[in-house]
Design an enzyme around this catalytic site. Sequence first.
Site, mmCIF file in Angstrom:
data_model
loop_
_atom_site.group_PDB
_atom_site.id
_atom_site.type_symbol
_atom_site.label_atom_id
_atom_site.label_comp_id
_atom_site.label_asym_id
_atom_site.label_seq_id
_atom_site.Cartn_x
_atom_site.Cartn_y
_atom_site.Cartn_z
ATOM 1 N N ASP A 190 -2.759 -1.668 -3.327
ATOM 2 C CA ASP A 190 -3.220 -0.536 -4.132
ATOM 3 C C ASP A 190 -2.201 -0.229 -5.231
ATOM 4 O O ASP A 190 -2.256 0.811 -5.878
ATOM 5 C CB ASP A 190 -3.518 0.694 -3.265
ATOM 6 C CG ASP A 190 -2.291 1.246 -2.538
ATOM 7 O OD1 ASP A 190 -1.161 0.829 -2.848
ATOM 8 O OD2 ASP A 190 -2.481 2.125 -1.662
ATOM 9 N N MET A 224 0.856 -1.181 0.000
ATOM 10 C CA MET A 224 0.000 0.000 0.000
ATOM 11 C C MET A 224 0.897 1.237 0.000
ATOM 12 O O MET A 224 1.801 1.324 0.809
ATOM 13 C CB MET A 224 -0.813 -0.056 1.301
ATOM 14 C CG MET A 224 -2.038 0.747 1.284
ATOM 15 S SD MET A 224 -3.124 0.489 2.710
ATOM 16 C CE MET A 224 -2.178 0.007 4.069
ATOM 17 N N HIS A 225 0.687 2.113 -0.948
ATOM 18 C CA HIS A 225 1.459 3.357 -0.937
ATOM 19 C C HIS A 225 0.753 4.512 -1.609
ATOM 20 O O HIS A 225 1.250 5.626 -1.632
ATOM 21 C CB HIS A 225 2.812 3.148 -1.636
ATOM 22 C CG HIS A 225 2.660 2.976 -3.131
ATOM 23 N ND1 HIS A 225 2.294 1.789 -3.691
ATOM 24 C CD2 HIS A 225 2.794 3.849 -4.146
ATOM 25 C CE1 HIS A 225 2.219 1.928 -5.006
ATOM 26 N NE2 HIS A 225 2.515 3.166 -5.309
ATOM 27 N N ARG A 226 -0.421 4.278 -2.219
ATOM 28 C CA ARG A 226 -1.118 5.342 -2.953
ATOM 29 C C ARG A 226 -1.470 6.495 -2.040
ATOM 30 O O ARG A 226 -2.021 6.279 -0.960
ATOM 31 C CB ARG A 226 -2.449 4.844 -3.514
ATOM 32 C CG ARG A 226 -2.376 3.932 -4.618
ATOM 33 C CD ARG A 226 -2.291 4.589 -5.967
ATOM 34 N NE ARG A 226 -1.601 3.623 -6.779
ATOM 35 C CZ ARG A 226 -0.578 3.862 -7.561
ATOM 36 N NH1 ARG A 226 -0.140 5.085 -7.729
ATOM 37 N NH2 ARG A 226 0.018 2.905 -8.214
#
Length: 443
Positions: A288, A210-212
């Site tokens: 994501d 997850m990094h968005r």
Amino acid sequence: MKIAIVLGTRPEIIKMASVMDEIQNKGHELLLIHTGQHYDKEMSENFFLDLKLPKPNYNIHVGSGSHGKQTGKMMEGIEEVLLDEKPDIVLVQGDTNAVLAGALVAVKLHIPVGHVEAGLRSFDETMPEEINRLAADVSSKLYFVPTEESAINLAMEGISRKRIFVTGNTVVDACFRNLKISEERDVGEYEKSLADLDIDNMENIVTLTMHRAENVDFKDRLLNIIEALEELDDTNIIFPMHPRTKKTMENFGLFDRLNDLSHVHIIKPVGYLDFLLLTSKSTLILTDSGGLQEEAITLDVPALTLRYNTERPETVTAGGNILVGSDKEAILKYARKILDDEEFRNSMKNAKNPYGMGNAAELMIKIIEDADAADSLKLVAPDEVMASFTRKMKVIDEDISVKEYEDKNNALIKIAFEGEDVKFPFDDLNLKGKTIILEDYNN
Ligand code: UD1
Ligand code: UDP
């Protein structure tokens, strides 16, 4: 030819690896420009080691910063290099700030741009990546698109079909070339983070990334996701955490809450070979990430995407990916279904990979060589400007292919429709019974 590649982040290194190989295998000169957007060893250098890539010829060392500042610095640095080096073509990949900077600088120096993974659209104008994709796609000369859907996006935006090439995605090249290598080596050969976990003897592995910005910069969205993860306590959630996510989770005071869960293993980002091994052993991927949605369907692992839209809709229509956003109930509902319902899990695993056969880089370099040989890479001012009345719509009764129709009528077909369905006008598409929009060069 002298072929430049501008890249700056983890996924670009991975997805351009096969292109770099192919450039060198075919005897071309590779000019590699790293913007320095990703600079931690585990976000950049380790991928050069894992994938045995040449050291960049230039690193602009832009580091982190606001979009304007980061992109501005990149443009300044890239321009200097391109003025000195004068490559025949500049390749950019995907949708990061490096793509925006590389494409804009090159086209303004009248150097043709090839956009790898062109034509993706989430239609979400709040996403920085969507703006980068759009800007790169008005600056490019050659478009290497992964699927017919992406080709249609570009054709609908008015781009000539002759510059659009469906090659598949280089992520498949990366998966196929490296999975075997990764299986034959020890986990964590370079980094210890994964080696400490005994993934060979773990059940129900869930790989989470997850990094968005739209997830990790918002506390309420992170909280919803964490609450869902808390309930999945019969799984082993392995979470190689992106530095952006680590920073925001610490700022929101959420890092310890997640880290304290015994079934959640937060580790540093891992190298590509380790990561491939991890994902291929997973029952489920929660992510994501753009690249991971593609890798999941390539490796036959069901994916739940922590977003409400995707520029990879093919993965959803093929049945390998479900959009669950940051909705706790949706995450839990589908995660449980994948974990507990074998038939459902298998139907997701069996989804057909829409991203090609793993020969995308080979096709691209051949297309570039052919365009160069035909002298069609040059950026030239048109002698005469076609007025819009030369654009027409026609219903075709004849048994005739796109290419034959164009040659016979001195026209360029922009897009075709079969009933209400949009069709990309490939050379050999039979036009009988179809409606076309065309540019007529006779007027
Ligand atoms: C960038 C891309 C995104 C891509 C992602 C791949 C843009 C606009 N975003 O997002 O499309 O999916 O890379 O991972 O180009 N940081 C470090 N060490 C690093 C790099 C970043 O600590 O090596 C931290 C910094 O605090 C930085 C933050 O992560 O401010 C965000 O980094 P940035 O490069 O701006 O965007 P990403 O979220 O990585
Ligand atoms: N990846 C990796 N190690 C990790 C996490 C991801 O090698 O710890 C790889 C993953 O296999 C994929 C790419 O990084 O190929 C995706 O990068 P990211 O999610 O950062 O960017 P995006 O694809 O969303 O732009």
